[in-house]
Design an enzyme around this catalytic site. Structure first.
Site, mmCIF file in Angstrom:
data_model
loop_
_atom_site.group_PDB
_atom_site.id
_atom_site.type_symbol
_atom_site.label_atom_id
_atom_site.label_comp_id
_atom_site.label_asym_id
_atom_site.label_seq_id
_atom_site.Cartn_x
_atom_site.Cartn_y
_atom_site.Cartn_z
ATOM 1 N N ASN A 119 -10.889 34.810 -16.017
ATOM 2 C CA ASN A 119 -11.787 35.937 -16.314
ATOM 3 C C ASN A 119 -12.598 35.699 -17.588
ATOM 4 O OD1 ASN A 119 -8.953 36.249 -17.189
ATOM 5 N ND2 ASN A 119 -9.712 38.002 -18.327
ATOM 6 N N HIS A 120 -12.119 34.840 -18.485
ATOM 7 C CA HIS A 120 -12.842 34.593 -19.747
ATOM 8 C C HIS A 120 -13.854 33.455 -19.655
ATOM 9 C CE1 HIS A 120 -10.642 37.492 -22.102
ATOM 10 N NE2 HIS A 120 -9.489 36.997 -21.683
ATOM 11 N N ASP A 170 -2.677 28.392 -19.825
ATOM 12 C CA ASP A 170 -3.796 28.813 -20.676
ATOM 13 C C ASP A 170 -3.647 28.350 -22.139
ATOM 14 O OD1 ASP A 170 -3.283 30.456 -18.388
ATOM 15 O OD2 ASP A 170 -4.624 32.016 -19.144
ATOM 16 N N ASN A 192 -8.828 30.221 -22.689
ATOM 17 C CA ASN A 192 -8.713 30.886 -23.998
ATOM 18 C C ASN A 192 -8.785 29.890 -25.146
ATOM 19 O OD1 ASN A 192 -6.425 32.255 -22.006
ATOM 20 N ND2 ASN A 192 -7.843 33.722 -22.923
ATOM 21 N N HIS A 203 -0.019 34.703 -19.731
ATOM 22 C CA HIS A 203 0.394 34.013 -20.961
ATOM 23 C C HIS A 203 1.896 34.103 -21.218
ATOM 24 C CE1 HIS A 203 -3.916 34.044 -22.872
ATOM 25 N NE2 HIS A 203 -3.913 33.704 -21.598
ATOM 26 N N HIS A 241 -5.054 33.066 -10.830
ATOM 27 C CA HIS A 241 -5.274 33.657 -12.147
ATOM 28 C C HIS A 241 -5.232 35.177 -11.990
ATOM 29 C CE1 HIS A 241 -6.515 33.054 -16.282
ATOM 30 N NE2 HIS A 241 -7.224 34.160 -16.159
HETATM 31 FE FE LIG Z 1 -5.601 33.396 -20.310
HETATM 32 FE FE LIG Z 2 -7.205 35.329 -17.922
#
Ligand SMILES: [Fe+2]
Ligand SMILES: [Fe+2]
Length: 270
Positions: free
Chosen positions: A67-68, A8, A40, A180, A153
């Site tokens: 998810n983002h 990420d 991200n 992360h 993820h």
């Molecule tokens: Fe992430």
């Molecule tokens: Fe994530």
């Protein structure tokens, strides 16, 4: 085949590290395919079409998210038109975008990339196990595809490990993303699939998972909304795994890679 999977990318410092280092890493390691998790990249939440373009120009062959994925709303109308940009496969029916893609390398070989998202401590997604199972059943490794890379993820190490075992012997690499924080369990599973629970982020590790530590701390200690979380801006560590596959597409080697910033120090030997 030599594959690089970058974790990420968080904020401006993560983008800079990726864009500066990926071209030289590709050349030095003789990488055939590079995949980057970009969820991200834009201010710590989501990504934009422009950032995706910058990553492709730097040598990313394909970008995964998580998810983002739709935190930057520009992506909602864009994702269907970008065949190299994935969102998790087991998002609800009707979600724009795709959860898997067939990547054609310069030499004609094909890599299937699949992303699934976990459910433990995550959200109301579909079943990642069933989704991965049916995708793997459609694309036998060593048949029409030369390698299969799965991005898991998810938050929970148990769920990620279980998905790794589900794919063992049927994928070249299962790489965990989202926490992360890189894990030290990179290995080749008994059936021949390279696995790591989390690749780690490409971001500043003097932070709380990439975001400014003062505001992050404050949010844990108070119910009163404070300032917005923003990415930490110190030097980023590029975190990735490097994988070599052999005949039939199974893994022969997995090595973690950490370059620059506070976690510097791991590079594949030889
Ligand atoms: Fe992430
Ligand atoms: Fe994530």
């Amino acid at each position: 085949m030599k594959i690089l999977y970058c974790g990420d990318v968080v904020g401006r410092t993560g983008r800079r590290a990726l864009i500066e280092r990926l071209p030289e890493l590709r050349a030095d390691l003789g990488v055939d395919g590079a995949i980057v998790n970009g969820e991200n990249a834009a201010g710590g939440v989501g990504t934009t079409p422009e950032i995706c373009q910058d990553f492709y120009a730097a040598g990313a062959d394909l970008i995964t998210t998580g998810n983002h994925v739709f935190d930057q709303r520009d992506l909602i109308g864009h994702i269907d038109g970008d065949p190299r940009l994935l969102r998790p496969l087991n998002m609800l029916p009707g979600t724009p975008g795709r959860g898997s893609a067939l990547l054609r390398l310069a030499d004609g070989r094909k890599v299937l990339v699949v992303q699934v998202i976990g459910r433990l401590f995550m959200g109301a997604y579909g079943d990642p196990f069933g989704a991965l199972e049916s995708e793997l059943a459609k694309h036998p490794l060593g048949g029409a595809v030369d390698a299969i890379v799965v991005d898991v993820h998810a938050e929970a190490t148990s769920e990620k490990t279980a998905l790794g075992h589900l794919a063992d012997g049927r994928a070249s690499l299962v790489a965990g993303t989202h926490t992360h924080v890189p894990t030290a369990d990179h290995q080749i599973l008994p059936g021949g699939t390279a696995y790591i629970t989390d690749v780690g982020m490409t971001g500043d590790y003097d932070s709380v998972i990439g975001m400014g530590k003062e505001v992050a701390l404050q949010r844990f200690r108070s119910h009163v909304p404070g300032p917005r979380l923003t990415p930490a801006l110190g030097d980023a560590t590029l975190c990735a795994v490097y994988v070599e596959t052999g005949p039939g597409g199974l893994a022969q080697r997995i090595a973690p890679l950490r370059l620059g910033g506070r976690l510097s120090g791991a590079l594949p030997d030889g």
